[in-house]
Scaffold this active site. Structure first.
Site, PDB file in Angstrom:
ATOM      1  N   GLN A 119       0.800  -1.225   0.000  1.00 13.92           N
ATOM      2  CA  GLN A 119       0.000   0.000   0.000  1.00 13.92           C
ATOM      3  C   GLN A 119       0.832   1.274   0.000  1.00 13.92           C
ATOM      4  O   GLN A 119       0.304   2.346  -0.304  1.00 13.92           O
ATOM      5  CB  GLN A 119      -0.925   0.010   1.220  1.00 13.92           C
ATOM      6  CG  GLN A 119      -1.928  -1.132   1.196  1.00 13.92           C
ATOM      7  CD  GLN A 119      -2.882  -1.070   2.360  1.00 13.92           C
ATOM      8  OE1 GLN A 119      -2.656  -1.693   3.376  1.00 13.92           O
ATOM      9  NE2 GLN A 119      -3.956  -0.311   2.232  1.00 13.92           N
ATOM     10  N   HIS A 163       1.299  -9.129   4.700  1.00 14.97           N
ATOM     11  CA  HIS A 163       0.142  -8.243   4.576  1.00 14.97           C
ATOM     12  C   HIS A 163      -0.335  -8.324   3.117  1.00 14.97           C
ATOM     13  O   HIS A 163      -0.315  -7.349   2.388  1.00 14.97           O
ATOM     14  CB  HIS A 163       0.506  -6.819   4.988  1.00 14.97           C
ATOM     15  CG  HIS A 163      -0.665  -5.951   5.344  1.00 14.97           C
ATOM     16  ND1 HIS A 163      -0.754  -5.248   6.533  1.00 14.97           N
ATOM     17  CD2 HIS A 163      -1.809  -5.657   4.673  1.00 14.97           C
ATOM     18  CE1 HIS A 163      -1.877  -4.555   6.562  1.00 14.97           C
ATOM     19  NE2 HIS A 163      -2.546  -4.784   5.437  1.00 14.97           N
ATOM     20  N   GLU A 170      -4.661  -9.973   9.273  1.00 16.11           N
ATOM     21  CA  GLU A 170      -6.067 -10.204   8.945  1.00 16.11           C
ATOM     22  C   GLU A 170      -6.342 -11.432   8.075  1.00 16.11           C
ATOM     23  O   GLU A 170      -6.838 -11.299   6.953  1.00 16.11           O
ATOM     24  CB  GLU A 170      -6.654  -8.965   8.263  1.00 16.11           C
ATOM     25  CG  GLU A 170      -6.615  -7.718   9.131  1.00 16.11           C
ATOM     26  CD  GLU A 170      -7.456  -6.583   8.554  1.00 16.11           C
ATOM     27  OE1 GLU A 170      -7.893  -6.687   7.403  1.00 16.11           O
ATOM     28  OE2 GLU A 170      -7.689  -5.606   9.278  1.00 16.11           O
ATOM     29  N   ASN A 188      -7.216  -5.098  14.695  1.00 19.10           N
ATOM     30  CA  ASN A 188      -7.507  -3.941  13.841  1.00 19.10           C
ATOM     31  C   ASN A 188      -8.978  -3.644  14.014  1.00 19.10           C
ATOM     32  O   ASN A 188      -9.827  -4.509  13.734  1.00 19.10           O
ATOM     33  CB  ASN A 188      -7.240  -4.262  12.366  1.00 19.10           C
ATOM     34  CG  ASN A 188      -5.761  -4.480  12.080  1.00 19.10           C
ATOM     35  OD1 ASN A 188      -4.918  -4.203  12.918  1.00 19.10           O
ATOM     36  ND2 ASN A 188      -5.456  -4.953  10.883  1.00 19.10           N
ATOM     37  N   GLU A 201      -4.475  -1.456  14.232  1.00 23.88           N
ATOM     38  CA  GLU A 201      -4.965  -0.491  13.239  1.00 23.88           C
ATOM     39  C   GLU A 201      -6.253   0.110  13.776  1.00 23.88           C
ATOM     40  O   GLU A 201      -7.073  -0.599  14.369  1.00 23.88           O
ATOM     41  CB  GLU A 201      -5.310  -1.144  11.891  1.00 23.88           C
ATOM     42  CG  GLU A 201      -4.133  -1.524  11.047  1.00 23.88           C
ATOM     43  CD  GLU A 201      -4.540  -2.153   9.708  1.00 23.88           C
ATOM     44  OE1 GLU A 201      -5.606  -1.815   9.157  1.00 23.88           O
ATOM     45  OE2 GLU A 201      -3.768  -3.001   9.227  1.00 23.88           O
ATOM     46  N   SER A 231      -5.456   2.395  -0.824  1.00 21.09           N
ATOM     47  CA  SER A 231      -6.429   1.560  -0.125  1.00 21.09           C
ATOM     48  C   SER A 231      -6.959   0.519  -1.109  1.00 21.09           C
ATOM     49  O   SER A 231      -7.511   0.866  -2.155  1.00 21.09           O
ATOM     50  CB  SER A 231      -7.563   2.445   0.405  1.00 21.09           C
ATOM     51  OG  SER A 231      -8.711   1.685   0.625  1.00 21.09           O
ATOM     52  N   TRP A 232      -6.794  -0.749  -0.753  1.00 20.64           N
ATOM     53  CA  TRP A 232      -7.141  -1.882  -1.631  1.00 20.64           C
ATOM     54  C   TRP A 232      -8.448  -1.669  -2.389  1.00 20.64           C
ATOM     55  O   TRP A 232      -9.490  -1.535  -1.753  1.00 20.64           O
ATOM     56  CB  TRP A 232      -7.284  -3.157  -0.802  1.00 20.64           C
ATOM     57  CG  TRP A 232      -6.203  -3.354   0.195  1.00 20.64           C
ATOM     58  CD1 TRP A 232      -6.250  -3.031   1.518  1.00 20.64           C
ATOM     59  CD2 TRP A 232      -4.904  -3.911  -0.041  1.00 20.64           C
ATOM     60  NE1 TRP A 232      -5.056  -3.367   2.122  1.00 20.64           N
ATOM     61  CE2 TRP A 232      -4.215  -3.909   1.188  1.00 20.64           C
ATOM     62  CE3 TRP A 232      -4.248  -4.418  -1.174  1.00 20.64           C
ATOM     63  CZ2 TRP A 232      -2.911  -4.380   1.324  1.00 20.64           C
ATOM     64  CZ3 TRP A 232      -2.950  -4.883  -1.029  1.00 20.64           C
ATOM     65  CH2 TRP A 232      -2.309  -4.863   0.198  1.00 20.64           C
ATOM     66  N   LYS A 272      -9.213   7.264  -0.986  1.00 23.71           N
ATOM     67  CA  LYS A 272      -9.756   6.929   0.336  1.00 23.71           C
ATOM     68  C   LYS A 272      -8.596   7.109   1.307  1.00 23.71           C
ATOM     69  O   LYS A 272      -7.737   6.249   1.461  1.00 23.71           O
ATOM     70  CB  LYS A 272     -10.275   5.486   0.368  1.00 23.71           C
ATOM     71  CG  LYS A 272     -11.005   5.135   1.652  1.00 23.71           C
ATOM     72  CD  LYS A 272     -11.556   3.710   1.625  1.00 23.71           C
ATOM     73  CE  LYS A 272     -12.414   3.426   2.848  1.00 23.71           C
ATOM     74  NZ  LYS A 272     -12.847   2.025   2.898  1.00 23.71           N
ATOM     75  N   TYR A 315      -6.526   7.787   4.787  1.00 26.11           N
ATOM     76  CA  TYR A 315      -6.516   7.454   6.206  1.00 26.11           C
ATOM     77  C   TYR A 315      -5.389   8.158   6.956  1.00 26.11           C
ATOM     78  O   TYR A 315      -5.290   8.062   8.173  1.00 26.11           O
ATOM     79  CB  TYR A 315      -6.278   5.953   6.388  1.00 26.11           C
ATOM     80  CG  TYR A 315      -7.451   5.037   6.110  1.00 26.11           C
ATOM     81  CD1 TYR A 315      -8.338   4.685   7.127  1.00 26.11           C
ATOM     82  CD2 TYR A 315      -7.650   4.489   4.846  1.00 26.11           C
ATOM     83  CE1 TYR A 315      -9.387   3.815   6.890  1.00 26.11           C
ATOM     84  CE2 TYR A 315      -8.708   3.612   4.599  1.00 26.11           C
ATOM     85  CZ  TYR A 315      -9.579   3.282   5.634  1.00 26.11           C
ATOM     86  OH  TYR A 315     -10.618   2.417   5.393  1.00 26.11           O
TER      87      TYR A 315
HETATM   88  C1  BG6 Z   1      -7.392  -3.310   7.076  1.00 25.53           C
HETATM   89  C2  BG6 Z   1      -6.110  -3.612   6.374  1.00 25.53           C
HETATM   90  O1  BG6 Z   1      -8.314  -4.248   6.653  1.00 25.53           O
HETATM   91  O2  BG6 Z   1      -8.048  -2.132   6.826  1.00 25.53           O
HETATM   92  C3  BG6 Z   1      -5.472  -2.437   5.687  1.00 25.53           C
HETATM   93  O3  BG6 Z   1      -5.191  -4.263   7.187  1.00 25.53           O
HETATM   94  C4  BG6 Z   1      -6.558  -1.606   5.036  1.00 25.53           C
HETATM   95  O4  BG6 Z   1      -4.533  -2.907   4.776  1.00 25.53           O
HETATM   96  C5  BG6 Z   1      -7.439  -1.052   6.141  1.00 25.53           C
HETATM   97  O5  BG6 Z   1      -6.104  -0.594   4.196  1.00 25.53           O
HETATM   98  C6  BG6 Z   1      -8.546  -0.140   5.655  1.00 25.53           C
HETATM   99  O6  BG6 Z   1      -9.331  -0.786   4.704  1.00 25.53           O
HETATM  100  P1  BG6 Z   1      -9.580  -0.161   3.271  1.00 25.53           P
HETATM  101  O7  BG6 Z   1     -10.212  -1.251   2.483  1.00 25.53           O
HETATM  102  O8  BG6 Z   1     -10.482   0.975   3.471  1.00 25.53           O
HETATM  103  O9  BG6 Z   1      -8.224   0.251   2.749  1.00 25.53           O
END
Ligand code: BG6
Length: 466
Positions: free
Chosen positions: A15, A112, A157, A286, A364, A417-418, A424, A426
Site C-alpha cells: 500500500q 500483509h 487479517e 484492527n 490499526e 487503499s485496496w 480513500k 486514512y
Molecule cells: C485493514 C487492512 O483491513 O483495513 C489495511 O489491514 C486496510 O490494509 C485497512 O487498508 C482499511 O481498509 P480499506 O479497504 O479501506 O483500505
C-alpha cells in the site's frame, strides 16, 4: 498509561512502498491482478521505498515510538526455490535501523497480502506447499532482522484477505467458492503456527502475535434466535482466527457445521498438533467497526462490498446463519458504509481479554475519507474526534483491567487503499499524489503528537453504560 505503551501508526508494504519492480523485487499477486484488470494500483503508491527516511523522521517528530509495517515477501524471496534477494534484505535492514535511530520500535508483519505471484500460480493459499514456503520465508526474516526486532506478526487479517479473495471475490485471486475459502483459511492458520514455531526455534528475543480484523459481534436483541445468529457470526468473523491462534483450537461447533456440507479431509492430525503447540504471545486487533447481526430471514448467501465510496451500502447474508446490518438509522456511517462505533471496541476488548487473557495491541484504527490535500493544512477534525473516541474506548477497557499495550493509527500517511484507490485517505500525514507526493502533516498528526506527549491525558473521556 504504562511507560512502555506503544504509540504508533501503521502501513503495509504494497500500500505504500511503490517501487513494484525495482531492485529485483518480483511480482506479487496484487501487482498481477491490478495490472491485468487495469485497476488503480500501487506501482508508485506513496513511494515509501524511496522516502522512508523522511517518513520515519516525521513519525519521530510526531513523538511516535513505534512503527507497524509489513515486509514484502516478493521483495525478499525471488523464486519458488527460495533464492534470497539481498537487496530486499538490505532495504529492510536500513528501514529498521532508521526506526531504531529515531527510537521507534519496529513492529513487523511478515504477511500483509502481497503473496509472490510465482506461488499464486501454484495454487496460492489453496496449496499446502504455500504454508511451507511461508515457513522458509519467515525463517529468512528472523535470521535477517531478528537482532533488531522485538515485535513480530505472522499474518495481517487472515479473515479479511481469505474471505475477500475466495468467498466475496473482490480481492485476488477473485474467486467465489466456499470450499476454497475454508481451505485457504485453514492453510493460513496452519502457516501462522509454522511461523510461530520457526520464531521460537530461532531463539530470537521478542514476541510474536497475529493481527485480526476485529469485528466484535452485537445482536439486535437478546432472543435465543439472535444469540444463535451471533454465534454463527462470531465464528465467521472472529473465532476461527482468534481461538485458533490464541488457544490452538479451531472452534469445534464450526467444524461440525462445515463438515456437513464441505470436504475437510485436507486437515491432517499432525497439522492440528502443530497449531495446538504454537499459539501466539499477543493479539493484534484492527478495529474499524463492529458486526451488528440479526437472525437469517431469507435469500441466498451474498456479499456486497462498497469499494467506491459513492453511496450504495454493504450487505452480507450467510444463508441459514445470520444477516449483518449496515443500515441502522440511528448510526453514523462513512462514505464507504463503515459504521463509526467506538463503543464496540470497548465491549469487544473486554470480551477478548476475558476469553484469551493475552496482551492486546490495537494494530490499526482509523477513518477513510475523501480529502482536499491542496491546502497547507488538512483540518481533519473528524479524524481527531474518531481517534479520541476510540482511544477513550481503549482507556475505558484498560481501566477495567484489559492489558492493552499499544495503539497504532491507520495510517502513518496517505496510501493506496485496496480496490478503493488513493482517494480513500486514512493518513495522519497528507500525501499529494498530484504534486510530487509531497508530505504535509494534517491537524490530526499534531493532535496525536500532543496526546502522546500527555501520555493519553489529553483524551476527552466519557463512559458508556452498555
Ligand atoms: C485493514 C487492512 O483491513 O483495513 C489495511 O489491514 C486496510 O490494509 C485497512 O487498508 C482499511 O481498509 P480499506 O479497504 O479501506 O483500505
Amino acid at each position: 498509561m504504562r511507560e512502555d505503551f506503544l504509540w504508533g501508526s501503521a502501513t503495509a508494504s504494497y500500500q505504500c512502498e511503490g517501487a513494484w519492480n525495482e531492485d529485483d523485487k518480483v511480482e506479487s499477486m496484487w501487482d498481477r491482478y491490478l495490472h491485468d484488470n487495469h485497476l488503480e494500483n500501487g506501482d508508485v503508491a506513496s513511494d515509501h521505498y524511496h522516502r522512508y527516511r523522511e517518513d520515519i523522521k516525521m513519525m519521530a517528530e510526531g513523538k511516535q515510538n513505534a512503527y507497524r509495517f509489513s515486509l514484502s515477501w516478493p521483495r525478499i524471496i525471488k523464486d519458488k526455490e527460495g533464492t534470497v534477494n539481498e537487496k530486499g534484505i538490505a532495504f529492510y535492514r536500513e528501514l529498521i535501523r532508521t526506526c531504531l535511530d529515531h527510537k521507534i520500535a519496529p513492529f513487523v508483519t511478515l504477511y500483509h497480502w502481497d503473496l509472490p505471484q510465482y506461488l499464486e500460480e501454484e495454487g496460492g493459499w489453496l496449496n499446502v506447499e504455500t504454508c511451507y514456503a511461508y515457513e522458509r520465508y519467515a525463517k529468512v526474516c528472523f535470521e535477517a532482522f531478528g537482532d533488531l526486532v522485538d515485535h513480530w506478526v505472522t499474518f495481517n487479517e487472515p479473515k479479511w484477505f481469505t474471505a475477500s479473495g475466495y468467498l466475496i471475490g473482490n480481492y485476488p485471486p477473485g474467486h467465489q467458492n466456499v470450499q476454497e475459502f475454508i481451505t485457504a483459511a485453514y492453510h493460513v492458520m496452519y502457516a501462522s503456527a509454522l511461523g510461530v514455531r520457526a520464531f521460537r526455534a530461532s531463539g530470537r528475543k521478542g514476541t510474536i502475535g497475529i493481527v485480526h480484523s476485529f469485528g466484535p459481534v452485537n445482536g439486535v436483541d437478546d432472543s435465543l434466535k439472535t444469540r444463535i445468529a451471533m454465534r454463527y457470526a462470531d465464528n465467521y468473523a472472529n473465532n476461527w482466527v482468534l481461538d485458533t491462534a490464541a488457544t490452538g483450537e479451531i472452534p469445534f461447533d464450526l467444524l461440525c457445521v462445515l463438515s456437513q456440507k464441505y470436504d475437510l479431509s485436507f486437515i491432517r492430525e499432525d497439522q492440528l498438533e502443530t497449531i495446538r503447540e504454537n499459539t501466539v504471545d499477543f493479539l493484534g486487533l484492527n478495529y474499524y467497526s463492529h458486526t451488528l447481526v440479526k437472525p437469517y430471514t431469507e435469500g441466498e448467501t451474498s456479499f456486497v462490498v462498497n469499494n467506491t465510496g459513492k453511496g450504495g451500502s454493504n450487505s452480507l447474508i450467510i444463508k441459514g446463519w445470520f444477516e449483518q446490518i449496515f443500515d441502522n438509522p440511528d448510526a453514523i456511517y462513512t462514505e464507504w458504509g463503515t459504521q463509526i462505533y467506538p463503543q464496540g471496541l470497548y465491549k469487544g476488548l473486554k470480551e477478548v481479554y476475558e476469553k484469551y487473557h493475552l496482551p492486546v495491541y490495537i494494530t490499526e484504527n482509523g477513518i477513510g475519507v475523501r480529502e482536499d490535500v491542496s491546502a497547507e493544512k488538512v483540518e481533519d477534525d473528524y479524524r481527531i474526534s474518531f481517534m479520541n473516541d476510540h482511544l477513550n474506548a481503549i482507556m475505558n477497557a484498560m481501566d477495567e483491567g484489559v492489558d492493552v499495550r499499544g495503539y497504532f493509527a491507520w495510517s502513518t500517511f496517505d496510501l493506496y487503499s485496496w480496490k478503493n484507490g488513493v482517494e480513500k485517505r486514512y493518513g495522519l500525514v497528507a500525501v499529494d499524489f498530484d504534486d510530487d507526493l509531497k508530505r504535509k502533516p494534517k491537524k490530526s498528526y499534531d493532535w496525536y503528537r500532543d496526546v502522546i506527549d500527555s501520555k493519553g491525558e489529553k483524551i476527552r473521556r466519557k463512559k458508556w453504560d452498555l
